[in-house]
Motif scaffolding. Structure first.
Motif, PDB file in Angstrom:
ATOM      1  N   LYS A 105       0.791  -1.220   0.128  1.00 53.68           N
ATOM      2  CA  LYS A 105      -0.191   0.158   0.074  1.00 53.68           C
ATOM      3  C   LYS A 105       0.727   1.580   0.357  1.00 53.68           C
ATOM      4  CE  LYS A 105      -1.130   0.616   4.918  1.00 53.68           C
ATOM      5  NZ  LYS A 105      -2.040   1.199   5.802  1.00 53.68           N
ATOM      6  N   GLY A 106       0.407   2.390  -0.724  1.00 56.21           N
ATOM      7  CA  GLY A 106       1.232   3.863  -0.322  1.00 56.21           C
ATOM      8  C   GLY A 106      -0.364   4.523  -1.263  1.00 56.21           C
ATOM      9  N   SER A 107       0.808   6.427  -0.596  1.00 56.50           N
ATOM     10  CA  SER A 107      -0.219   6.754  -1.089  1.00 56.50           C
ATOM     11  C   SER A 107      -0.198   7.792  -1.185  1.00 56.50           C
ATOM     12  CB  SER A 107      -1.229   7.549   0.986  1.00 56.50           C
ATOM     13  OG  SER A 107      -1.751   6.524   1.156  1.00 56.50           O
ATOM     14  N   ASP A 166      -0.469  12.658  -2.052  1.00 59.91           N
ATOM     15  CA  ASP A 166      -1.324  13.687  -2.206  1.00 59.91           C
ATOM     16  C   ASP A 166      -3.047  13.148  -2.854  1.00 59.91           C
ATOM     17  OD1 ASP A 166       0.713  14.824  -1.183  1.00 59.91           O
ATOM     18  OD2 ASP A 166       1.325  16.356  -2.859  1.00 59.91           O
ATOM     19  N   ASN A 167      -3.511  12.189  -3.330  1.00 62.53           N
ATOM     20  CA  ASN A 167      -4.323  12.809  -4.251  1.00 62.53           C
ATOM     21  C   ASN A 167      -4.515  10.839  -3.956  1.00 62.53           C
ATOM     22  OD1 ASN A 167      -5.503  15.519  -5.146  1.00 62.53           O
ATOM     23  ND2 ASN A 167      -3.511  15.264  -6.041  1.00 62.53           N
ATOM     24  N   TRP A 168      -4.165   9.985  -4.674  1.00 65.17           N
ATOM     25  CA  TRP A 168      -4.523   8.945  -4.265  1.00 65.17           C
ATOM     26  C   TRP A 168      -3.961   7.926  -3.117  1.00 65.17           C
ATOM     27  CZ3 TRP A 168      -7.904   7.967  -8.863  1.00 65.17           C
ATOM     28  CH2 TRP A 168      -8.026   9.126  -8.785  1.00 65.17           C
ATOM     29  N   ASP A 169      -5.168   6.509  -2.724  1.00 66.60           N
ATOM     30  CA  ASP A 169      -3.715   5.288  -1.993  1.00 66.60           C
ATOM     31  C   ASP A 169      -4.502   3.938  -3.052  1.00 66.60           C
ATOM     32  OD1 ASP A 169      -4.504   7.077   0.104  1.00 66.60           O
ATOM     33  OD2 ASP A 169      -6.118   6.468   1.084  1.00 66.60           O
ATOM     34  N   TYR A 222     -10.114   7.806  -4.939  1.00 70.43           N
ATOM     35  CA  TYR A 222      -9.424   9.197  -5.050  1.00 70.43           C
ATOM     36  C   TYR A 222      -9.517   9.455  -3.710  1.00 70.43           C
ATOM     37  CZ  TYR A 222      -9.296  14.340  -6.520  1.00 70.43           C
ATOM     38  OH  TYR A 222      -9.458  15.011  -6.508  1.00 70.43           O
ATOM     39  N   THR A 223      -8.297  10.143  -3.360  1.00 76.79           N
ATOM     40  CA  THR A 223      -8.749  11.374  -2.208  1.00 76.79           C
ATOM     41  C   THR A 223      -8.183  12.533  -2.358  1.00 76.79           C
ATOM     42  OG1 THR A 223      -6.342  10.709  -1.467  1.00 76.79           O
ATOM     43  CG2 THR A 223      -7.005   9.086  -0.821  1.00 76.79           C
ATOM     44  N   GLU A 264     -13.537   5.306  -7.286  1.00 76.07           N
ATOM     45  CA  GLU A 264     -12.259   4.084  -7.472  1.00 76.07           C
ATOM     46  C   GLU A 264     -12.408   3.290  -8.387  1.00 76.07           C
ATOM     47  OE1 GLU A 264     -13.651   2.540  -2.930  1.00 76.07           O
ATOM     48  OE2 GLU A 264     -13.795   1.518  -4.323  1.00 76.07           O
ATOM     49  N   GLU A 322       1.236  11.718 -10.243  1.00 75.82           N
ATOM     50  CA  GLU A 322       1.045  11.505  -9.556  1.00 75.82           C
ATOM     51  C   GLU A 322       2.110  10.593  -9.121  1.00 75.82           C
ATOM     52  OE1 GLU A 322      -1.326  11.056  -5.996  1.00 75.82           O
ATOM     53  OE2 GLU A 322      -1.281  13.265  -6.116  1.00 75.82           O
ATOM     54  N   LEU A 358       4.687   2.312  -3.089  1.00 81.13           N
ATOM     55  CA  LEU A 358       3.925   1.331  -2.348  1.00 81.13           C
ATOM     56  C   LEU A 358       4.853  -0.075  -2.026  1.00 81.13           C
ATOM     57  CD1 LEU A 358       1.166  -0.102  -5.317  1.00 81.13           C
ATOM     58  CD2 LEU A 358       0.842   1.596  -3.569  1.00 81.13           C
TER      59      LEU A 358
END
Length: 123
Positions: free
Chosen positions: A26-28, A30-33, A54-55, A85, A116, A120
């Motif tokens: 997993k990874g993140s 600024d706008n996505w996980d 999308y975050t 998603e 971006e 992960l």
């Protein structure tokens, strides 16, 4: 009785050959996980699935172009975003290099003129 003992020994031997490992990357950004699961089914075969979420603060884009790369290969696509998603479809290979537990996967997501990139890591 000998047949039963032989059968049990055979099952134990075969059972030992079917070991598999599951890695949850997993990874993140600024706008996505991104969540990416890899099932290593043998030393040269694997299955992988994932989800991109999308975050960001703006409304989610309609489409994205994504790439998830490892030393064993890449998964990529130009896909529709459904309610923020994207499901990364199941990919599988046999006779291939497999992702390792301590590997870092490189992610790139492009949308609406933005890019971006992040990494992960296995949990």
């Amino acid at each position: 009785m000998k047949k039963l003992a032989s059968l049990l020994i055979g099952l134990l031997i075969l059972g030992g050959c079917s070991e598999s490992d599951r890695y949850n990357f997993k990874g993140s950004g600024d706008n996505w996980d991104v969540f990416y699961t890899v099932d290593v089914t043998s030393q040269d075969s694997k299955e992988a699935t994932g989800k991109i979420v999308y975050t960001g603060k703006e409304p989610s884009p309609e489409t994205i172009i994504y790439s998830i790369e490892s030393t064993a290969g890449a998964s990529s696509g130009n896909v529709l975003v459904d309610e923020g998603e994207v499901l990364v479809g199941k990919s599988a290979c046999e006779g291939c290099a497999v992702i390792q537990r301590d590997e870092e996967l490189d992610v790139e997501i492009k949308w609406d003129g933005q890019v971006e990139e992040f990494v992960l890591r296995n949990e």
